[in-house]
Design a protein around this motif. Structure first.
Motif, short mmCIF file in Angstrom:
data_model
loop_
_atom_site.label_atom_id
_atom_site.label_comp_id
_atom_site.label_asym_id
_atom_site.label_seq_id
_atom_site.Cartn_x
_atom_site.Cartn_y
_atom_site.Cartn_z
N ALA A 270 54.75 -64.45 24.74
CA ALA A 270 54.31 -64.39 23.30
C ALA A 270 53.16 -65.41 23.11
CB ALA A 270 55.33 -64.64 22.24
N GLY A 271 52.54 -65.98 24.28
CA GLY A 271 51.21 -66.80 23.88
C GLY A 271 51.72 -68.29 24.05
N GLY A 272 53.07 -68.58 24.59
CA GLY A 272 53.33 -69.85 24.90
C GLY A 272 53.25 -70.38 26.02
N PRO A 273 54.25 -71.31 26.48
CA PRO A 273 54.97 -72.09 25.76
C PRO A 273 54.57 -72.96 24.60
CG PRO A 273 54.80 -73.08 27.89
CD PRO A 273 53.98 -71.79 27.84
N ALA A 274 54.92 -72.76 23.47
CA ALA A 274 54.20 -73.44 22.22
C ALA A 274 55.13 -73.53 21.12
CB ALA A 274 52.97 -72.94 22.19
N LEU A 275 55.00 -74.37 20.23
CA LEU A 275 55.85 -74.32 19.10
C LEU A 275 54.74 -73.99 17.91
CD1 LEU A 275 57.71 -77.97 19.31
CD2 LEU A 275 58.58 -75.54 19.44
N ARG A 276 55.26 -73.02 17.22
CA ARG A 276 54.22 -72.44 16.19
C ARG A 276 54.86 -72.96 14.69
NH1 ARG A 276 54.51 -65.99 15.72
NH2 ARG A 276 56.58 -66.70 15.19
N VAL A 277 53.71 -73.42 13.94
CA VAL A 277 54.10 -74.01 12.68
C VAL A 277 53.50 -73.13 11.72
CG1 VAL A 277 54.03 -75.68 10.93
CG2 VAL A 277 54.26 -76.25 13.38
N VAL A 278 54.25 -72.35 10.85
CA VAL A 278 53.61 -71.42 9.86
C VAL A 278 53.90 -72.05 8.40
CG1 VAL A 278 53.76 -69.46 11.62
CG2 VAL A 278 55.71 -69.81 10.00
N GLY A 279 53.38 -71.19 7.39
CA GLY A 279 53.34 -71.53 5.93
C GLY A 279 52.57 -72.65 5.59
N ARG A 280 52.17 -72.21 4.43
CA ARG A 280 51.00 -73.29 3.78
C ARG A 280 51.28 -74.63 3.56
NH1 ARG A 280 50.08 -74.99 -1.36
NH2 ARG A 280 51.92 -73.69 -2.23
N ARG A 281 52.71 -74.83 2.91
CA ARG A 281 53.31 -76.19 2.66
C ARG A 281 53.33 -77.05 4.08
NH1 ARG A 281 57.83 -75.87 -2.15
NH2 ARG A 281 56.21 -75.03 -3.61
N ARG A 282 53.92 -76.18 5.13
CA ARG A 282 54.07 -76.99 6.58
C ARG A 282 52.64 -77.20 7.07
NH1 ARG A 282 58.69 -73.16 8.97
NH2 ARG A 282 60.33 -73.41 7.17
N LEU A 283 51.73 -76.22 6.98
CA LEU A 283 50.41 -76.68 7.66
C LEU A 283 49.72 -77.77 6.86
CD1 LEU A 283 49.31 -73.07 8.26
CD2 LEU A 283 50.14 -74.61 9.88
N GLU A 284 50.03 -77.94 5.41
CA GLU A 284 49.45 -79.07 4.87
C GLU A 284 49.90 -80.19 5.22
OE1 GLU A 284 50.06 -78.39 0.68
OE2 GLU A 284 48.26 -76.83 0.45
N ARG A 285 51.29 -80.30 5.47
CA ARG A 285 52.34 -81.48 5.93
C ARG A 285 51.56 -81.78 7.48
NH1 ARG A 285 58.23 -81.02 5.59
NH2 ARG A 285 57.32 -80.68 3.38
N LEU A 286 51.59 -80.93 8.13
CA LEU A 286 50.78 -81.11 9.68
C LEU A 286 49.28 -81.67 9.31
CD1 LEU A 286 51.12 -80.79 12.56
CD2 LEU A 286 50.20 -78.55 12.36
N ALA A 287 48.51 -81.13 8.73
CA ALA A 287 47.15 -81.78 8.49
C ALA A 287 47.28 -83.23 8.06
CB ALA A 287 46.48 -80.99 7.44
N GLU A 288 48.24 -83.46 7.20
CA GLU A 288 48.37 -84.84 6.69
C GLU A 288 49.00 -85.77 7.63
OE1 GLU A 288 50.53 -87.49 2.82
OE2 GLU A 288 50.90 -85.21 3.34
N LEU A 289 49.68 -85.18 8.62
CA LEU A 289 50.10 -86.36 9.50
C LEU A 289 49.21 -86.61 10.46
CD1 LEU A 289 54.05 -84.78 10.05
CD2 LEU A 289 53.37 -87.01 9.13
N VAL A 290 48.37 -85.65 11.03
CA VAL A 290 47.60 -85.87 12.21
C VAL A 290 46.26 -86.47 11.83
CG1 VAL A 290 48.51 -83.88 13.42
CG2 VAL A 290 46.44 -83.54 11.92
#
Length: 328
Positions: free
Chosen positions: A293-313
Motif C-alpha cells: 500500500a506504499g509503505g511501510p509507513a505511518l499515514r496521518v490524515v485529517g486537517r486537525r492532525r496535519l496541523e498538529r504535525l506541522a506545529e510539532l516539526v
C-alpha cells in the motif's frame, strides 16, 4: 494546542538525543569498542534530503559526511519477440493435429457405411446363379432361399458379410496411423519451447549520511539495538525534535495530498507497531501501511492532525521540497 507547542521542535534547544528520529525511519546505529562509542547512518533518496539532514546534525554538534551509493540489481524478464514466436508456432502446430484427426475419423466411418452397399449394385446379377446352385445342394427339409429380388436383407445373411468384417479392422488401423502422425507435430512443438531470458542491470542511487564514532551516541545505540535487531525503547517518547528528523529522513505527502506519510524501516518490522503507538501518544493517531500500500509507513490524515504535525516539526528547513515537508 498550547500543550502541543511545548513539545514542538522549536520549543527547546537541539540535542544529540534527537537523532532517535532517524532511527524511527531507516536509520541504523553501529556500536564500537565494546559499546563505548557508536555512529549513526541513514540512507536517503535525494541529495536535498541528505543536505538537510547534515545541516540538522550540525545544529546538534554532530559532524557527518555524505556518500553516494550505487546499488546494481539484475532485472530478469522474457524476450518479447521470442514469446510471440513461440505463441505463433504453438498455435499453428496445434491446428495441424486437429485437421488430421478429422480426416482419420472420416476414413474410419467409410468402411462401415459404404462397403456393404457397393457389392450389391454391380455384382448382384453375377451372384444369383452361384447362390441358387448352393441352395439346391442343401439337404431336404430346408426351405430354399431365393436371391435375385434385389433386396439387401438376404445378402446380409450370406457369408459375404463376414468378408466385410476385416475391412473395418483395416479402417481402425488408419486412426492409429493418424495418431502417429499427430505425434510428430507435438514433438515439433516441444523443440521451440526454449525461452530466452533477458537480464538487464538496474542501478539505484541513494545518499548515505554517516556520523563519526562518538561516545555520546553509545547510549542511543544501546537503547535502540538488541544485538543486530532494531527495537523501540519501552519508554520512548516522540517529541517534536525527533519527529522533525524523522520527517527529514523519510517523510512525504501522499500523491493525492490527502495525508502525510512517515516512512518506516523495512528491515525492522517489529518496530512498526511500537512506533505507531508512540506517535499516537504524541497526539497523532495514524494508520500503518504495508509495502503493498506504499509503505511501510505511518499515514496521518485529517486537517486537525496535519496541523498538529506541522506545529510539532516546525518550519521547513532550507532546501527541503514542499512535497516532503508537512504543512498545515
Amino acid at each position: 494546542m498550547g500543550q502541543l507547542s511545548f513539545y514542538s521542535a522549536e520549543a527547546r534547544q537541539p540535542c544529540v538525543g534527537d537523532l532517535a528520529g532517524l532511527l524511527c525511519g531507516p536509520g541504523l546505529a553501529l556500536g564500537f569498542a565494546r559499546g563505548r562509542a557508536a555512529r549513526v547512518s541513514v540512507d536517503l533518496d535525494t541529495p536535498d534530503r541528505a543536505a538537510a539532514v547534515v545541516a540538522a546534525l550540525a545544529e546538534r554538534g554532530v559532524q557527518a559526511r555524505v556518500e553516494l551509493v550505487r546499488t546494481e540489481q539484475t532485472r530478469i524478464g522474457l524476450a518479447e519477440d521470442d514469446t510471440e514466436d513461440d505463441a505463433t508456432e504453438d498455435g499453428s502446430a496445434a491446428d495441424e493435429p486437429a485437421a488430421v484427426d478429422v480426416v482419420a475419423d472420416a476414413a474410419a466411418d467409410e468402411p462401415l457405411d459404404e462397403v456393404p452397399d457397393e457389392p450389391l449394385d454391380e455384382p448382384l446379377d453375377d451372384l444369383v446363379e452361384p447362390l441358387d446352385e448352393l441352395v439346391d445342394d442343401e439337404p431336404d427339409g430346408f426351405a430354399p432361399v431365393v436371391i435375385g429380388s434385389g433386396r439387401r436383407g438376404p445378402v446380409e445373411a450370406e457369408p459375404e458379410s463376414e468378408a466385410a468384417e476385416p475391412e473395418p479392422e483395416a479402417g481402425t488401423a488408419e486412426p492409429e496411423t493418424a495418431d502417429t502422425e499427430t505425434a510428430e507435430p507435438e514433438t515439433a512443438t516441444a523443440e521451440p519451447t526454449e525461452i530466452e531470458i533477458e537480464t538487464e542491470p538496474v542501478v539505484t542511487e541513494s545518499w548515505q549520511v554517516t556520523t563519526a564514532f562518538r561516545t555520546d551516541l553509545a547510549g542511543l545505540a544501546a537503547q535502540w539495538f538488541d544485538g543486530d535487531r532494531k527495537v523501540v525503547p519501552p519508554d520512548f517518547t516522540l517529541d517534536g525534535a525527533a519527529l522533525r528528523l524523522w520527517a527529514l529522513a523519510s517523510g512525504r505527502w501522499v500523491e493525492s495530498g490527502s495525508g502525510y506519510l512517515l516512512g518506516l524501516d523495512p528491515e525492522a518490522p517489529d518496530t512498526h507497531e511500537a512506533l505507531r503507538k508512540a506517535l499516537a501518544t504524541s497526539g497523532l493517531p495514524s494508520t500503518l501501511l504495508t509495502g503493498k500500500a506504499g509503505g511501510p509507513a505511518l499515514r496521518v490524515v485529517g486537517r486537525r492532525r496535519l496541523e498538529r504535525l506541522a506545529e510539532l516539526v516546525g518550519r521547513a528547513p532550507r532546501g527541503v521540497a514542499e512535497r516532503t515537508w508537512p504543512a498545515a
